[in-house]
Design a protein around this motif. Structure first.
Motif, PDB file in Angstrom:
ATOM      1  N   ALA A 140       0.835  -1.199   0.000  1.00 48.72           N
ATOM      2  CA  ALA A 140       0.000   0.000   0.000  1.00 48.72           C
ATOM      3  C   ALA A 140       0.871   1.251   0.000  1.00 48.72           C
ATOM      4  O   ALA A 140       1.849   1.340   0.747  1.00 48.72           O
ATOM      5  CB  ALA A 140      -0.917  -0.005   1.214  1.00 48.72           C
ATOM      6  N   GLY A 141       0.518   2.198  -0.862  1.00 49.21           N
ATOM      7  CA  GLY A 141       1.237   3.462  -0.949  1.00 49.21           C
ATOM      8  C   GLY A 141       2.428   3.454  -1.875  1.00 49.21           C
ATOM      9  O   GLY A 141       2.968   4.516  -2.194  1.00 49.21           O
ATOM     10  N   SER A 142       2.860   2.289  -2.346  1.00 46.67           N
ATOM     11  CA  SER A 142       4.017   2.210  -3.244  1.00 46.67           C
ATOM     12  C   SER A 142       3.627   2.671  -4.649  1.00 46.67           C
ATOM     13  O   SER A 142       2.449   2.694  -5.020  1.00 46.67           O
ATOM     14  CB  SER A 142       4.549   0.778  -3.304  1.00 46.67           C
TER      15      SER A 142
ATOM     16  N   LEU B  66      -4.064   1.987 -10.168  1.00 48.48           N
ATOM     17  CA  LEU B  66      -5.257   2.700  -9.721  1.00 48.48           C
ATOM     18  C   LEU B  66      -5.416   4.015 -10.477  1.00 48.48           C
ATOM     19  O   LEU B  66      -6.516   4.358 -10.919  1.00 48.48           O
ATOM     20  CB  LEU B  66      -5.197   2.945  -8.215  1.00 48.48           C
ATOM     21  N   LEU B  67      -4.318   4.740 -10.645  1.00 47.56           N
ATOM     22  CA  LEU B  67      -4.355   5.981 -11.409  1.00 47.56           C
ATOM     23  C   LEU B  67      -4.721   5.706 -12.864  1.00 47.56           C
ATOM     24  O   LEU B  67      -5.571   6.383 -13.441  1.00 47.56           O
ATOM     25  CB  LEU B  67      -3.004   6.703 -11.325  1.00 47.56           C
ATOM     26  N   PHE B  68      -4.093   4.709 -13.449  1.00 42.82           N
ATOM     27  CA  PHE B  68      -4.359   4.344 -14.849  1.00 42.82           C
ATOM     28  C   PHE B  68      -5.844   4.025 -15.026  1.00 42.82           C
ATOM     29  O   PHE B  68      -6.517   4.541 -15.929  1.00 42.82           O
ATOM     30  CB  PHE B  68      -3.483   3.140 -15.219  1.00 42.82           C
ATOM     31  N   ARG B  69      -6.385   3.192 -14.144  1.00 41.88           N
ATOM     32  CA  ARG B  69      -7.797   2.807 -14.200  1.00 41.88           C
ATOM     33  C   ARG B  69      -8.704   4.024 -14.031  1.00 41.88           C
ATOM     34  O   ARG B  69      -9.626   4.242 -14.815  1.00 41.88           O
ATOM     35  CB  ARG B  69      -8.080   1.790 -13.091  1.00 41.88           C
ATOM     36  N   ASP B  70      -8.447   4.823 -13.018  1.00 38.10           N
ATOM     37  CA  ASP B  70      -9.315   5.964 -12.735  1.00 38.10           C
ATOM     38  C   ASP B  70      -9.295   6.983 -13.865  1.00 38.10           C
ATOM     39  O   ASP B  70     -10.333   7.556 -14.217  1.00 38.10           O
ATOM     40  CB  ASP B  70      -8.934   6.612 -11.409  1.00 38.10           C
ATOM     41  N   PHE B  71      -8.122   7.224 -14.442  1.00 42.19           N
ATOM     42  CA  PHE B  71      -8.033   8.153 -15.571  1.00 42.19           C
ATOM     43  C   PHE B  71      -8.874   7.658 -16.737  1.00 42.19           C
ATOM     44  O   PHE B  71      -9.643   8.418 -17.330  1.00 42.19           O
ATOM     45  CB  PHE B  71      -6.575   8.348 -15.997  1.00 42.19           C
TER      46      PHE B  71
ATOM     47  N   ASP C  48       2.290   7.162 -22.426  1.00 45.92           N
ATOM     48  CA  ASP C  48       1.641   8.415 -22.783  1.00 45.92           C
ATOM     49  C   ASP C  48       0.390   8.622 -21.930  1.00 45.92           C
ATOM     50  O   ASP C  48       0.134   9.728 -21.440  1.00 45.92           O
ATOM     51  CB  ASP C  48       1.280   8.437 -24.276  1.00 45.92           C
ATOM     52  N   ILE C  49      -0.385   7.555 -21.736  1.00 46.39           N
ATOM     53  CA  ILE C  49      -1.580   7.640 -20.877  1.00 46.39           C
ATOM     54  C   ILE C  49      -1.167   7.986 -19.439  1.00 46.39           C
ATOM     55  O   ILE C  49      -1.813   8.812 -18.786  1.00 46.39           O
ATOM     56  CB  ILE C  49      -2.382   6.321 -20.906  1.00 46.39           C
ATOM     57  N   VAL C  50      -0.094   7.390 -18.959  1.00 40.81           N
ATOM     58  CA  VAL C  50       0.366   7.668 -17.596  1.00 40.81           C
ATOM     59  C   VAL C  50       0.734   9.152 -17.462  1.00 40.81           C
ATOM     60  O   VAL C  50       0.382   9.791 -16.461  1.00 40.81           O
ATOM     61  CB  VAL C  50       1.551   6.759 -17.211  1.00 40.81           C
ATOM     62  N   ARG C  51       1.404   9.709 -18.458  1.00 37.82           N
ATOM     63  CA  ARG C  51       1.750  11.129 -18.417  1.00 37.82           C
ATOM     64  C   ARG C  51       0.489  11.979 -18.365  1.00 37.82           C
ATOM     65  O   ARG C  51       0.368  12.887 -17.545  1.00 37.82           O
ATOM     66  CB  ARG C  51       2.590  11.505 -19.640  1.00 37.82           C
ATOM     67  N   ARG C  52      -0.482  11.648 -19.211  1.00 32.85           N
ATOM     68  CA  ARG C  52      -1.746  12.383 -19.215  1.00 32.85           C
ATOM     69  C   ARG C  52      -2.492  12.190 -17.891  1.00 32.85           C
ATOM     70  O   ARG C  52      -3.093  13.130 -17.352  1.00 32.85           O
ATOM     71  CB  ARG C  52      -2.595  11.930 -20.401  1.00 32.85           C
ATOM     72  N   ALA C  53      -2.444  10.977 -17.371  1.00 29.93           N
ATOM     73  CA  ALA C  53      -3.113  10.684 -16.100  1.00 29.93           C
ATOM     74  C   ALA C  53      -2.474  11.464 -14.961  1.00 29.93           C
ATOM     75  O   ALA C  53      -3.181  11.949 -14.066  1.00 29.93           O
ATOM     76  CB  ALA C  53      -3.076   9.183 -15.818  1.00 29.93           C
ATOM     77  N   ASP C  54      -1.161  11.600 -14.987  1.00 28.38           N
ATOM     78  CA  ASP C  54      -0.487  12.370 -13.944  1.00 28.38           C
ATOM     79  C   ASP C  54      -0.900  13.837 -14.016  1.00 28.38           C
ATOM     80  O   ASP C  54      -1.172  14.459 -12.986  1.00 28.38           O
ATOM     81  CB  ASP C  54       1.029  12.230 -14.058  1.00 28.38           C
ATOM     82  N   ASP C  55      -0.958  14.406 -15.215  1.00 26.93           N
ATOM     83  CA  ASP C  55      -1.423  15.796 -15.365  1.00 26.93           C
ATOM     84  C   ASP C  55      -2.840  15.936 -14.810  1.00 26.93           C
ATOM     85  O   ASP C  55      -3.144  16.879 -14.080  1.00 26.93           O
ATOM     86  CB  ASP C  55      -1.403  16.225 -16.837  1.00 26.93           C
ATOM     87  N   TRP C  56      -3.703  14.996 -15.152  1.00 24.21           N
ATOM     88  CA  TRP C  56      -5.084  15.003 -14.678  1.00 24.21           C
ATOM     89  C   TRP C  56      -5.118  14.890 -13.144  1.00 24.21           C
ATOM     90  O   TRP C  56      -5.826  15.629 -12.471  1.00 24.21           O
ATOM     91  CB  TRP C  56      -5.865  13.871 -15.333  1.00 24.21           C
ATOM     92  N   ALA C  57      -4.334  13.962 -12.604  1.00 26.93           N
ATOM     93  CA  ALA C  57      -4.308  13.753 -11.148  1.00 26.93           C
ATOM     94  C   ALA C  57      -3.902  15.032 -10.424  1.00 26.93           C
ATOM     95  O   ALA C  57      -4.470  15.381  -9.395  1.00 26.93           O
ATOM     96  CB  ALA C  57      -3.351  12.617 -10.794  1.00 26.93           C
ATOM     97  N   GLN C  58      -2.917  15.722 -10.969  1.00 29.49           N
ATOM     98  CA  GLN C  58      -2.458  16.968 -10.358  1.00 29.49           C
ATOM     99  C   GLN C  58      -3.558  18.040 -10.421  1.00 29.49           C
ATOM    100  O   GLN C  58      -3.727  18.809  -9.477  1.00 29.49           O
ATOM    101  CB  GLN C  58      -1.186  17.477 -11.044  1.00 29.49           C
ATOM    102  N   SER C  59      -4.290  18.077 -11.523  1.00 27.92           N
ATOM    103  CA  SER C  59      -5.299  19.129 -11.689  1.00 27.92           C
ATOM    104  C   SER C  59      -6.548  18.899 -10.832  1.00 27.92           C
ATOM    105  O   SER C  59      -7.203  19.859 -10.453  1.00 27.92           O
ATOM    106  CB  SER C  59      -5.694  19.268 -13.165  1.00 27.92           C
ATOM    107  N   VAL C  60      -6.864  17.640 -10.536  1.00 25.49           N
ATOM    108  CA  VAL C  60      -8.077  17.352  -9.758  1.00 25.49           C
ATOM    109  C   VAL C  60      -7.782  16.927  -8.328  1.00 25.49           C
ATOM    110  O   VAL C  60      -8.713  16.721  -7.548  1.00 25.49           O
ATOM    111  CB  VAL C  60      -8.961  16.278 -10.451  1.00 25.49           C
ATOM    112  N   GLY C  61      -6.500  16.783  -7.982  1.00 30.65           N
ATOM    113  CA  GLY C  61      -6.161  16.334  -6.631  1.00 30.65           C
ATOM    114  C   GLY C  61      -6.496  14.855  -6.410  1.00 30.65           C
ATOM    115  O   GLY C  61      -6.898  14.472  -5.328  1.00 30.65           O
ATOM    116  N   TRP C  62      -6.290  14.041  -7.442  1.00 31.08           N
ATOM    117  CA  TRP C  62      -6.623  12.600  -7.376  1.00 31.08           C
ATOM    118  C   TRP C  62      -5.881  11.940  -6.227  1.00 31.08           C
ATOM    119  O   TRP C  62      -4.715  12.220  -5.950  1.00 31.08           O
ATOM    120  CB  TRP C  62      -6.238  11.921  -8.692  1.00 31.08           C
ATOM    121  N   ARG C  63      -6.590  11.069  -5.569  1.00 33.41           N
ATOM    122  CA  ARG C  63      -6.022  10.169  -4.562  1.00 33.41           C
ATOM    123  C   ARG C  63      -6.639   8.805  -4.778  1.00 33.41           C
ATOM    124  O   ARG C  63      -7.807   8.703  -5.134  1.00 33.41           O
ATOM    125  CB  ARG C  63      -6.330  10.659  -3.159  1.00 33.41           C
ATOM    126  N   ALA C  64      -5.874   7.796  -4.523  1.00 31.04           N
ATOM    127  CA  ALA C  64      -6.385   6.426  -4.683  1.00 31.04           C
ATOM    128  C   ALA C  64      -7.522   6.165  -3.711  1.00 31.04           C
ATOM    129  O   ALA C  64      -7.530   6.679  -2.614  1.00 31.04           O
ATOM    130  CB  ALA C  64      -5.264   5.417  -4.461  1.00 31.04           C
TER     131      ALA C  64
END
Length: 176
Positions: free
Chosen positions: A107-109, A116-121, A160-176
């Motif tokens: 957990a947390g690694s 989880l980020l990939f799926r949620d994006f 490429d999806i991971v890069r886009r997902a990271d940008d999205w996560a930063q913009s929305v404050g994503w947390r698992a």
């Protein structure tokens, strides 16, 4: 040679199949599991996928393995000690049961957060999920009998999806 790679249209029953598998794991693992998640393409509504249910079990630590290994094996899953990925412990379905991959991660690694980020994006970006489906279909057609080739061929798009997902996560404050 293993089974040929097959990408099929999304099936609503995948969510129900995960719910059954997840409930059995939760009961067997109790407090040994911090969380249990449906990951991979079958966890994204509408996304074409290999018909494999991927389950991620998050634990406090990967060592010792007995607190999670024994309960998972009692459900019939086979521990794959030969798995080369050091950031997870891996289990497969018993013979004759539906194809299931159980990934146990800390957990947390990064390796736990990544799927989880990939799926949620992909869940909230259906256009990206559609692009991914097209890439998977093309790679499966080209590498039907070559699993390593299939994974490598879709790798650039995944990152490429991971890069886009990271940008999205930063913009929305994503947390698992």
């Amino acid at each position: 040679m293993g089974e040929p790679i097959e990408i099929v249209e999304y099936r609503a029953e995948w969510a129900d199949e995960f719910a059954q598998i997840g409930a059995a794991l939760r009961q067997a693992l109790g407090g040994a599991a911090v969380r249990i998640d449906h990951i991979g393409s079958t966890a994204v509504p509408g996304l074409a996928a290999k018909p494999v249910i991927d389950v991620q079990v998050s634990v406090v630590a990967l060592e010792p393995v007995d607190p999670f290994r024994e309960p998972i094996e009692l459900l019939g899953y086979r521990y794959r000690a030969d798995n080369p990925e050091r950031t997870k412990r891996y289990f497969r379905e018993p013979p004759g049961r539906r194809r299931t991959h159980i990934h146990v991660r800390e957990a947390g690694s990064f390796s736990q957060q990544f799927p989880l980020l990939f799926r949620d994006f992909l869940r909230v970006h259906p256009d990206a999920a559609g692009e991914y489906a097209a890439v998977k279909r093309a790679c499966a057609q080209r590498f039907r009998d070559d699993r390593a080739g299939y994974v490598a061929a879709k790798g650039a798009f995944v990152w490429d999806i991971v890069r886009r997902a990271d940008d999205w996560a930063q913009s929305v404050g994503w947390r698992a």
